[in-house]
Scaffold this motif. Structure first.
Motif, PDB file in Angstrom:
ATOM      1  N   VAL A   1       7.611  17.054   7.166  1.00 38.56           N
ATOM      2  CA  VAL A   1       7.508  15.596   7.327  1.00 38.56           C
ATOM      3  C   VAL A   1       7.447  14.843   6.003  1.00 38.56           C
ATOM      4  CG1 VAL A   1       4.975  15.632   7.628  1.00 38.56           C
ATOM      5  CG2 VAL A   1       6.313  13.708   8.517  1.00 38.56           C
ATOM      6  N   VAL A   2       6.692  15.340   5.033  1.00 40.44           N
ATOM      7  CA  VAL A   2       6.554  14.617   3.756  1.00 40.44           C
ATOM      8  C   VAL A   2       7.906  14.558   3.038  1.00 40.44           C
ATOM      9  CG1 VAL A   2       5.471  14.615   1.473  1.00 40.44           C
ATOM     10  CG2 VAL A   2       4.106  15.151   3.496  1.00 40.44           C
ATOM     11  N   ASP A   3       8.639  15.684   3.063  1.00 39.81           N
ATOM     12  CA  ASP A   3       9.956  15.716   2.415  1.00 39.81           C
ATOM     13  C   ASP A   3      10.928  14.763   3.106  1.00 39.81           C
ATOM     14  OD1 ASP A   3       8.976  17.675   0.724  1.00 39.81           O
ATOM     15  OD2 ASP A   3       9.598  19.304   2.046  1.00 39.81           O
ATOM     16  N   ILE A   4      10.872  14.728   4.440  1.00 39.98           N
ATOM     17  CA  ILE A   4      11.763  13.833   5.200  1.00 39.98           C
ATOM     18  C   ILE A   4      11.435  12.376   4.879  1.00 39.98           C
ATOM     19  CG2 ILE A   4      12.311  12.994   7.520  1.00 39.98           C
ATOM     20  CD1 ILE A   4      12.051  15.913   8.497  1.00 39.98           C
ATOM     21  N   ILE A   5      10.146  12.054   4.849  1.00 42.20           N
ATOM     22  CA  ILE A   5       9.743  10.683   4.524  1.00 42.20           C
ATOM     23  C   ILE A   5      10.235  10.303   3.129  1.00 42.20           C
ATOM     24  CG2 ILE A   5       7.743   9.223   3.955  1.00 42.20           C
ATOM     25  CD1 ILE A   5       6.259  10.557   6.293  1.00 42.20           C
ATOM     26  N   ASP A   6      10.033  11.188   2.166  1.00 42.05           N
ATOM     27  CA  ASP A   6      10.449  10.897   0.789  1.00 42.05           C
ATOM     28  C   ASP A   6      11.969  10.730   0.685  1.00 42.05           C
ATOM     29  OD1 ASP A   6       7.831  10.994   0.057  1.00 42.05           O
ATOM     30  OD2 ASP A   6       7.942  12.938  -0.973  1.00 42.05           O
ATOM     31  N   ARG A   7      12.680  11.538   1.449  1.00 43.90           N
ATOM     32  CA  ARG A   7      14.144  11.494   1.382  1.00 43.90           C
ATOM     33  C   ARG A   7      14.696  10.188   1.951  1.00 43.90           C
ATOM     34  NH1 ARG A   7      15.006  16.565   3.182  1.00 43.90           N
ATOM     35  NH2 ARG A   7      15.517  16.022   5.306  1.00 43.90           N
ATOM     36  N   HIS A   8      13.982   9.606   2.906  1.00 46.87           N
ATOM     37  CA  HIS A   8      14.485   8.395   3.568  1.00 46.87           C
ATOM     38  C   HIS A   8      13.801   7.123   3.081  1.00 46.87           C
ATOM     39  CE1 HIS A   8      15.952  11.514   6.361  1.00 46.87           C
ATOM     40  NE2 HIS A   8      16.919  10.663   6.584  1.00 46.87           N
ATOM     41  N   THR A   9      13.000   7.237   2.053  1.00 47.16           N
ATOM     42  CA  THR A   9      12.332   6.047   1.519  1.00 47.16           C
ATOM     43  C   THR A   9      13.207   5.418   0.446  1.00 47.16           C
ATOM     44  OG1 THR A   9      10.129   6.987   1.924  1.00 47.16           O
ATOM     45  CG2 THR A   9      10.261   5.178   0.357  1.00 47.16           C
ATOM     46  N   GLY A  10      13.510   4.139   0.622  1.00 46.66           N
ATOM     47  CA  GLY A  10      14.321   3.424  -0.365  1.00 46.66           C
ATOM     48  C   GLY A  10      13.833   1.994  -0.483  1.00 46.66           C
ATOM     49  N   GLU A  11      14.509   1.223  -1.316  1.00 48.33           N
ATOM     50  CA  GLU A  11      14.104  -0.169  -1.522  1.00 48.33           C
ATOM     51  C   GLU A  11      14.159  -0.967  -0.235  1.00 48.33           C
ATOM     52  OE1 GLU A  11      16.156  -2.125  -4.671  1.00 48.33           O
ATOM     53  OE2 GLU A  11      15.644  -0.589  -6.143  1.00 48.33           O
ATOM     54  N   ASP A  12      15.164  -0.703   0.578  1.00 46.20           N
ATOM     55  CA  ASP A  12      15.302  -1.490   1.807  1.00 46.20           C
ATOM     56  C   ASP A  12      15.314  -0.603   3.052  1.00 46.20           C
ATOM     57  OD1 ASP A  12      17.644  -0.250   1.295  1.00 46.20           O
ATOM     58  OD2 ASP A  12      18.906  -2.043   1.314  1.00 46.20           O
ATOM     59  N   SER A  13      14.672   0.550   2.953  1.00 45.45           N
ATOM     60  CA  SER A  13      14.615   1.420   4.132  1.00 45.45           C
ATOM     61  C   SER A  13      13.226   2.040   4.290  1.00 45.45           C
ATOM     62  CB  SER A  13      15.671   2.528   4.039  1.00 45.45           C
ATOM     63  OG  SER A  13      15.396   3.387   2.951  1.00 45.45           O
ATOM     64  N   ILE A  14      12.789   2.107   5.532  1.00 39.88           N
ATOM     65  CA  ILE A  14      11.505   2.727   5.851  1.00 39.88           C
ATOM     66  C   ILE A  14      11.798   3.927   6.744  1.00 39.88           C
ATOM     67  CG2 ILE A  14       9.266   2.411   6.971  1.00 39.88           C
ATOM     68  CD1 ILE A  14       9.555  -0.574   6.535  1.00 39.88           C
ATOM     69  N   PRO A  15      11.276   5.103   6.418  1.00 43.79           N
ATOM     70  CA  PRO A  15      11.516   6.287   7.257  1.00 43.79           C
ATOM     71  C   PRO A  15      11.013   6.059   8.685  1.00 43.79           C
ATOM     72  CG  PRO A  15      10.477   6.882   5.174  1.00 43.79           C
ATOM     73  CD  PRO A  15      10.425   5.394   5.268  1.00 43.79           C
ATOM     74  N   HIS A  16      11.707   6.652   9.656  1.00 40.90           N
ATOM     75  CA  HIS A  16      11.367   6.464  11.067  1.00 40.90           C
ATOM     76  C   HIS A  16       9.897   6.763  11.363  1.00 40.90           C
ATOM     77  CE1 HIS A  16      15.353   5.493  12.172  1.00 40.90           C
ATOM     78  NE2 HIS A  16      15.860   6.717  12.170  1.00 40.90           N
ATOM     79  N   ASP A  17       9.379   7.848  10.790  1.00 36.10           N
ATOM     80  CA  ASP A  17       8.003   8.245  11.107  1.00 36.10           C
ATOM     81  C   ASP A  17       7.002   7.177  10.661  1.00 36.10           C
ATOM     82  OD1 ASP A  17       8.441  11.219  11.922  1.00 36.10           O
ATOM     83  OD2 ASP A  17       9.516  10.992  10.032  1.00 36.10           O
ATOM     84  N   VAL A  18       7.195   6.674   9.446  1.00 41.57           N
ATOM     85  CA  VAL A  18       6.306   5.645   8.911  1.00 41.57           C
ATOM     86  C   VAL A  18       6.451   4.355   9.705  1.00 41.57           C
ATOM     87  CG1 VAL A  18       5.735   4.281   6.861  1.00 41.57           C
ATOM     88  CG2 VAL A  18       6.419   6.673   6.606  1.00 41.57           C
ATOM     89  N   GLU A  19       7.685   4.021  10.017  1.00 40.32           N
ATOM     90  CA  GLU A  19       7.975   2.814  10.788  1.00 40.32           C
ATOM     91  C   GLU A  19       7.297   2.873  12.159  1.00 40.32           C
ATOM     92  OE1 GLU A  19      12.017   0.234  11.639  1.00 40.32           O
ATOM     93  OE2 GLU A  19      12.149   2.407  11.780  1.00 40.32           O
ATOM     94  N   MET A  20       7.382   4.024  12.826  1.00 37.65           N
ATOM     95  CA  MET A  20       6.778   4.167  14.148  1.00 37.65           C
ATOM     96  C   MET A  20       5.258   4.086  14.066  1.00 37.65           C
ATOM     97  SD  MET A  20       7.507   4.393  17.347  1.00 37.65           S
ATOM     98  CE  MET A  20       9.237   4.841  17.375  1.00 37.65           C
TER      99      MET A  20
END
Length: 208
Positions: free
Chosen positions: A106-125
Motif C-alpha cells: 500500500v505505501v508503495d502504491i500510494i507513493d507511486r500515485h501521488t503527484g501535484e494534481d493527483s491523490i491516490p485512491h486509498d488516500v482519497e477514499m
C-alpha cells in the motif's frame, strides 16, 4: 448504479483496491462462503451484502477500485463513481467504513500515485469517508508478508495524515490483520469500539 440494497437501518461497508483480500475478509468475518474470491482482480463488480434475518444490520463488500487487469479505464471509473454514490446515498446508515489495504504494497502504491494534481485512491477514499462523518477503520491486510511491521504501519499513517506511531491509532483506526488465516481481532476490536460509540451495543455479537 448499484441496485438491490436490502432494507437495513445500519451497515458496515468494506472498500478497497482490487485484490487486497476484501472478499476473503468478509468470508472470515461472517463465516459465510458466498463471497467470490479469485486471483483475477475485479471479481466483485456488484456489492455483496450479508445480512441476518430479523436483524436490521448488514456488512456490505463494495467492488474493488483502481487498476484491474483486463478492465477498461472507463469501466473502472464507472465502478468508482458507483461506490462513491452508494456511500453518499447511505451515509446516514453506515456505522463504519472499513478501508482494506494490502500491508505489503500500500505505501508503495500510494507513493507511486501521488503527484501535484493527483491523490491516490486509498488516500482519497480515507478522506472521503472521514468527510462524510463516517468512522473509518483501515484494515491492513496480509501483514504476515510484512517484515518491517512497525515501520510499514508508521509509513502508512504518515501517508494518511495520521501522526505516527501507529500504535496510538490501534483499537479504532488502524487494524493490522491476516484475513486468510482468520486473524481479525484488531479489526473486530475497532468495530466493537465504533458500535459502542454509536450506542449500538446490540451489534457487538457480530464481531465477537
Amino acid at each position: 448504479m448499484f441496485e438491490n440494497r436490502p432494507k437495513r437501518d445500519a451497515e458496515v461497508v468494506f472498500v478497497g483496491r482490487s485484490n487486497v483480500g476484501k472478499s476473503t475478509l468478509m468470508r472470515e468475518l461472517t463465516g459465510h462462503s458466498k463471497f467470490n474470491t479469485g486471483k483475477k482482480p475485479g471479481v466483485t463488480r456488484e456489492p455483496n451484502h450479508f445480512d441476518w434475518a430479523g436483524e436490521s444490520f448488514m456488512f456490505s463488500d463494495l467492488p474493488g477500485f483502481g487498476f484491474m487487469s483486463g478492465v477498461e479505464e472507463e469501466r473502472r471509473e464507472a465502478i468508482k463513481t458507483d461506490i462513491v454514490r452508494y456511500i453518499e446515498e447511505h451515509a446516514d446508515k453506515i456505522l463504519v467504513g472499513v478501508l482494506v489495504v494490502d500491508g505489503k504494497s500500500v505505501v508503495d502504491i500510494i507513493d507511486r500515485h501521488t503527484g501535484e494534481d493527483s491523490i491516490p485512491h486509498d488516500v482519497e477514499m480515507f478522506y472521503f469517508l472521514e468527510e462524510l462523518g463516517i468512522p473509518t477503520v483501515v484494515a491492513v491486510n496480509k501483514m504476515d508478508k510484512v517484515d518491517d511491521r512497525d515501520e510499514r504501519l508508521n509509513d502508512l499513517c504518515d501517508r494518511l495524515g495520521l501522526y505516527p506511531p501507529w500504535e496510538q491509532w490501534k483499537g479504532d483506526t488502524i487494524a493490522p490483520i491476516v484475513a486468510k488465516r482468520g486473524q481479525l481481532e484488531p479489526l473486530k476490536e475497532a468495530l466493537r469500539h465504533h458500535f459502542h460509540e454509536a450506542k449500538r451495543d446490540d451489534l457487538l455479537k457480530f464481531v465477537k
